[in-house]
Design a protein around this motif. Structure first.
Motif, PDB file in Angstrom:
ATOM      1  N   GLY A   1      23.467 -34.147 -55.890  1.00  0.00           N
ATOM      2  CA  GLY A   1      22.131 -34.725 -55.940  1.00  0.00           C
ATOM      3  C   GLY A   1      21.357 -34.446 -54.660  1.00  0.00           C
ATOM      4  N   THR A   2      20.178 -35.033 -54.562  1.00  0.00           N
ATOM      5  CA  THR A   2      19.307 -34.837 -53.406  1.00  0.00           C
ATOM      6  C   THR A   2      19.356 -36.071 -52.518  1.00  0.00           C
ATOM      7  OG1 THR A   2      17.820 -33.391 -54.642  1.00  0.00           O
ATOM      8  CG2 THR A   2      16.946 -34.403 -52.642  1.00  0.00           C
ATOM      9  N   THR A   3      19.671 -35.866 -51.260  1.00  0.00           N
ATOM     10  CA  THR A   3      19.769 -36.947 -50.280  1.00  0.00           C
ATOM     11  C   THR A   3      18.500 -37.009 -49.447  1.00  0.00           C
ATOM     12  OG1 THR A   3      22.179 -36.950 -50.116  1.00  0.00           O
ATOM     13  CG2 THR A   3      20.965 -37.681 -48.166  1.00  0.00           C
ATOM     14  N   THR A   4      18.037 -38.224 -49.178  1.00  0.00           N
ATOM     15  CA  THR A   4      16.906 -38.458 -48.284  1.00  0.00           C
ATOM     16  C   THR A   4      17.427 -39.039 -46.976  1.00  0.00           C
ATOM     17  OG1 THR A   4      15.383 -38.857 -50.126  1.00  0.00           O
ATOM     18  CG2 THR A   4      14.735 -39.695 -47.963  1.00  0.00           C
TER      19      THR A   4
ATOM     20  N   THR B   1      20.113 -30.438 -33.977  1.00  0.00           N
ATOM     21  CA  THR B   1      19.989 -30.783 -35.391  1.00  0.00           C
ATOM     22  C   THR B   1      19.135 -29.777 -36.149  1.00  0.00           C
ATOM     23  OG1 THR B   1      18.152 -32.282 -34.892  1.00  0.00           O
ATOM     24  CG2 THR B   1      20.369 -33.231 -34.945  1.00  0.00           C
ATOM     25  N   GLU B   2      18.123 -29.222 -35.490  1.00  0.00           N
ATOM     26  CA  GLU B   2      17.352 -28.154 -36.137  1.00  0.00           C
ATOM     27  C   GLU B   2      18.246 -26.940 -36.381  1.00  0.00           C
ATOM     28  OE1 GLU B   2      14.376 -28.171 -37.315  1.00  0.00           O
ATOM     29  OE2 GLU B   2      13.382 -29.915 -36.411  1.00  0.00           O
ATOM     30  N   GLY B   3      19.139 -26.654 -35.427  1.00  0.00           N
ATOM     31  CA  GLY B   3      20.073 -25.555 -35.615  1.00  0.00           C
ATOM     32  C   GLY B   3      21.002 -25.797 -36.788  1.00  0.00           C
ATOM     33  N   PHE B   4      21.429 -27.044 -36.978  1.00  0.00           N
ATOM     34  CA  PHE B   4      22.282 -27.400 -38.114  1.00  0.00           C
ATOM     35  C   PHE B   4      21.510 -27.188 -39.417  1.00  0.00           C
ATOM     36  CE2 PHE B   4      26.246 -29.992 -38.845  1.00  0.00           C
ATOM     37  CZ  PHE B   4      26.267 -29.870 -40.224  1.00  0.00           C
ATOM     38  N   ALA B   5      20.281 -27.676 -39.461  1.00  0.00           N
ATOM     39  CA  ALA B   5      19.469 -27.523 -40.670  1.00  0.00           C
ATOM     40  C   ALA B   5      19.196 -26.048 -40.979  1.00  0.00           C
ATOM     41  CB  ALA B   5      18.156 -28.288 -40.521  1.00  0.00           C
TER      42      ALA B   5
ATOM     43  N   GLY C   1      21.102 -23.602 -40.180  1.00  0.00           N
ATOM     44  CA  GLY C   1      22.363 -23.072 -40.683  1.00  0.00           C
ATOM     45  C   GLY C   1      22.561 -23.365 -42.158  1.00  0.00           C
ATOM     46  N   LEU C   2      22.225 -24.584 -42.580  1.00  0.00           N
ATOM     47  CA  LEU C   2      22.308 -24.916 -44.004  1.00  0.00           C
ATOM     48  C   LEU C   2      21.383 -24.026 -44.829  1.00  0.00           C
ATOM     49  CD1 LEU C   2      22.447 -28.835 -43.970  1.00  0.00           C
ATOM     50  CD2 LEU C   2      24.318 -27.258 -44.501  1.00  0.00           C
ATOM     51  N   LEU C   3      20.169 -23.805 -44.332  1.00  0.00           N
ATOM     52  CA  LEU C   3      19.234 -22.932 -45.043  1.00  0.00           C
ATOM     53  C   LEU C   3      19.794 -21.518 -45.170  1.00  0.00           C
ATOM     54  CD1 LEU C   3      15.893 -24.152 -43.441  1.00  0.00           C
ATOM     55  CD2 LEU C   3      16.469 -24.280 -45.875  1.00  0.00           C
ATOM     56  N   ALA C   4      20.407 -21.005 -44.114  1.00  0.00           N
ATOM     57  CA  ALA C   4      20.990 -19.666 -44.165  1.00  0.00           C
ATOM     58  C   ALA C   4      22.108 -19.584 -45.198  1.00  0.00           C
ATOM     59  CB  ALA C   4      21.514 -19.271 -42.784  1.00  0.00           C
ATOM     60  N   LEU C   5      22.840 -20.684 -45.367  1.00  0.00           N
ATOM     61  CA  LEU C   5      23.930 -20.719 -46.343  1.00  0.00           C
ATOM     62  C   LEU C   5      23.432 -20.923 -47.768  1.00  0.00           C
ATOM     63  CD1 LEU C   5      26.480 -22.869 -44.315  1.00  0.00           C
ATOM     64  CD2 LEU C   5      26.693 -20.434 -44.852  1.00  0.00           C
ATOM     65  N   GLY C   6      22.141 -21.196 -47.929  1.00  0.00           N
ATOM     66  CA  GLY C   6      21.576 -21.314 -49.262  1.00  0.00           C
ATOM     67  C   GLY C   6      21.360 -22.732 -49.749  1.00  0.00           C
ATOM     68  N   TYR C   7      21.461 -23.706 -48.862  1.00  0.00           N
ATOM     69  CA  TYR C   7      21.179 -25.090 -49.245  1.00  0.00           C
ATOM     70  C   TYR C   7      19.669 -25.340 -49.126  1.00  0.00           C
ATOM     71  CZ  TYR C   7      26.199 -25.925 -48.805  1.00  0.00           C
ATOM     72  OH  TYR C   7      27.562 -25.867 -48.948  1.00  0.00           O
ATOM     73  N   GLY C   8      19.161 -26.233 -49.950  1.00  0.00           N
ATOM     74  CA  GLY C   8      17.760 -26.602 -49.875  1.00  0.00           C
ATOM     75  C   GLY C   8      17.551 -27.723 -48.877  1.00  0.00           C
TER      76      GLY C   8
ATOM     77  N   GLU D   1      14.332 -29.720 -46.848  1.00  0.00           N
ATOM     78  CA  GLU D   1      12.913 -29.938 -46.583  1.00  0.00           C
ATOM     79  C   GLU D   1      12.780 -30.916 -45.425  1.00  0.00           C
ATOM     80  OE1 GLU D   1      11.040 -31.386 -50.073  1.00  0.00           O
ATOM     81  OE2 GLU D   1      11.446 -29.583 -51.275  1.00  0.00           O
ATOM     82  N   ARG D   2      11.967 -30.530 -44.422  1.00  0.00           N
ATOM     83  CA  ARG D   2      11.845 -31.365 -43.225  1.00  0.00           C
ATOM     84  C   ARG D   2      10.408 -31.802 -43.015  1.00  0.00           C
ATOM     85  NH1 ARG D   2      14.688 -27.116 -39.389  1.00  0.00           N
ATOM     86  NH2 ARG D   2      14.056 -25.798 -41.136  1.00  0.00           N
ATOM     87  N   GLU D   3      10.207 -33.106 -43.030  1.00  0.00           N
ATOM     88  CA  GLU D   3       8.955 -33.727 -42.636  1.00  0.00           C
ATOM     89  C   GLU D   3       9.222 -34.487 -41.336  1.00  0.00           C
ATOM     90  OE1 GLU D   3       7.730 -36.115 -45.907  1.00  0.00           O
ATOM     91  OE2 GLU D   3       7.794 -34.447 -47.336  1.00  0.00           O
ATOM     92  N   PRO D   4       8.187 -34.950 -40.645  1.00  0.00           N
ATOM     93  CA  PRO D   4       8.412 -35.565 -39.330  1.00  0.00           C
ATOM     94  C   PRO D   4       9.447 -36.681 -39.300  1.00  0.00           C
ATOM     95  CG  PRO D   4       6.090 -35.119 -39.631  1.00  0.00           C
ATOM     96  CD  PRO D   4       6.747 -34.787 -40.931  1.00  0.00           C
ATOM     97  N   ALA D   5       9.471 -37.540 -40.284  1.00  0.00           N
ATOM     98  CA  ALA D   5      10.402 -38.674 -40.239  1.00  0.00           C
ATOM     99  C   ALA D   5      11.357 -38.709 -41.424  1.00  0.00           C
ATOM    100  CB  ALA D   5       9.622 -39.993 -40.187  1.00  0.00           C
ATOM    101  N   VAL D   6      11.261 -37.732 -42.316  1.00  0.00           N
ATOM    102  CA  VAL D   6      12.108 -37.709 -43.508  1.00  0.00           C
ATOM    103  C   VAL D   6      12.562 -36.276 -43.773  1.00  0.00           C
ATOM    104  CG1 VAL D   6      12.230 -38.130 -45.992  1.00  0.00           C
ATOM    105  CG2 VAL D   6      10.919 -39.687 -44.543  1.00  0.00           C
TER     106      VAL D   6
END
Length: 428
Positions: A25-28, A38-42, A44-51, A53-58
């Motif tokens: 499912g989709t986690t918020t 943490t941006e590097g982690f995110a 990395g997930l994008l490079a692996l093909g995970y979806g 989405e980053r907004e300022p607080a969510v």
């Protein structure tokens, strides 16, 4: 009273990203930390093909229990130890794909060996391209069967955390016998967060039994970073009559580093831990002490930064693992205290600091964010301290210098300074 809104926890954000990526499912994620790690982690997930989405607080993460969508990827882990250790573990659980991981020169020096040896013992196809037990490495994903293994986590609790989070993604689950463990409270964070994503780990002494079956998505709020809060709590303890309150970190906080305020209390600060907030007030006295900080070792430099102002010697013990962090933090603290004219000595697992009157000097940061932030606290009482790499705070707190200056200005003027932290209400 000065109320300070601390950014989200790096440790919690990194774990939440792993768990969200693995969940069905989709986690918020609410109030995640936005920093280089943490941006590097995110990314990395994008490079692996995970979806992601980053907004300022969510942030929202589309989980893939079957593993990465990309058939192959190159992932740069930057300086992030959680990224460098957690993402290869997540990738290994995928059903298929080839994933190459590398990191900064600093992260390449930091060890991975016990974790990669454990993954190999579980059947993962993992190869180091350079020095054994270090980045870069390649993972050929084919799923992980699971089973029993023995792990030495005396160097880093992240090895155990990575394997615990892997457990529900294996076919049979995991039974992990731990022979040594450092920073144990970080493992408690992992277990609590796994429960929030639908997995209950059974622990019997030094044995952790992790069931298979996967995770479920969650709506998860990231609590403030207790390690980051330590600099503001220490600032209050160092400043007679000044008070700092951090909301969101109270008696029920997940992070063991909040126990740093207990150390400040032993030294003479007035400490109040409520249900939803913690307050530290400087009393004008700081006693010397001997303290073991094995379980809260990320706050060792914070204590070293204020130790010269104590009335007696400060000895910090059982922190050998701080030698394999972003830098050798024991030697970095001793070197910089010497630059300030303060007597300090180190052993394999300790640092001893004599009271002194620090003089202004340039701090050799060794590109370590915690060295910068810790000696910024020293600068409250010793004007003129500078840093050879002040920008390395971007790793966990990009806005640190602005916010710390705002705190200083609020205390000096009695009113919030421009750009002050949300909630800063001046000082009394």
């Amino acid at each position: 009273m000065t109320v300070i809104e601390i950014p989200g926890s790096k440790s919690v954000t990194a774990r939440a990203l792993f768990l969200a990526a693995a969940a069905d499912g989709t986690t918020t994620l609410r109030r995640p930390l936005a920093s280089d790690d943490t941006e590097g982690f995110a990314e990395g997930l994008l490079a692996l093909g995970y979806g992601v989405e980053r907004e300022p607080a969510v942030w929202r993460v589309e989980g893939r229990p079957e593993g990465p969508a990309a058939p192959e990827a190159d992932v740069h882990c930057r300086d992030g130890a959680t990224t460098a250790r957690f993402l290869p573990t997540l990738a290994a659980a995928g059903s298929r794909g080839t994933y190459r991981f590398d990191a900064s020169a600093q992260m390449r020096r930091r060890p991975l060996g016990p974790l990669t040896a454990a993954l190999r013992a579980l059947g993962a196809d993992l190869r180091h391209q350079g020095a054994e037990g270090h980045h870069p490495l390649t993972v050929a994903a084919r799923g992980v069967e699971g089973g029993a293994l023995t792990l030495d986590a005396g160097e880093s609790s992240q090895y155990l955390t990575a394997l615990l989070m892997l457990g529900p993604l294996t076919r049979k689950g995991l039974r992990i016998t731990v022979t040594d463990l450092v920073s144990a409270p970080y493992v408690e964070i992992t277990l609590a967060m796994m429960r929030s994503f639908g997995v209950e780990v059974r622990r019997e002494g030094n044995v952790f039994a992790v069931p298979p079956g996967g995770y479920r998505a969650a709506d998860y709020a990231v609590e403030p970073d207790a390690s980051t809060a330590s600099y503001f709590f220490a600032a209050a303890a160092l400043s007679p009559g000044r008070e700092v309150t951090v909301p969101g970190l109270g008696a029920g906080a997940l992070q063991g580093d909040l126990r740093f305020v207990e150390v400040l209390g032993r030294m003479g600060a007035d400490v109040r831990v409520g249900a939803d907030a913690t307050t530290v007030r400087g009393t004008g006295r700081l006693h010397g002490l001997t303290v073991a900080m094995r379980d809260i070792s990320d706050t060792m430099p914070t204590l070293a930064g204020i130790a010269p102002y104590a009335e007696g010697p400060v000895r910090i013990e059982d922190v050998a693992n701080t030698r394999v962090k972003e830098c050798d933090r024991l030697e970095a603290c001793a070197e910089n205290l010497a630059r300030l004219g303060v007597e300090a000595s180190t052993g394999p697992a300790h640092i001893a600091i004599r009271p002194g009157t620090p003089r202004a000097a340039e701090i050799a940061t060794r590109s370590d964010h915690r060295i910068v932030m810790s000696f910024a606290v020293t600068g409250l009482r010793t004007p003129g301290i500078t840093f050879d790499d002040p920008g390395c705070v971007r790793k966990t707190f990009p806005g640190f210098h602005r916010e710390f200056a705002a705190l200083r200005a609020a205390w000096e003027t009695g009113r919030p300074a421009p750009g002050a932290l949300p909630g800063t209400a001046g000082a009394r």
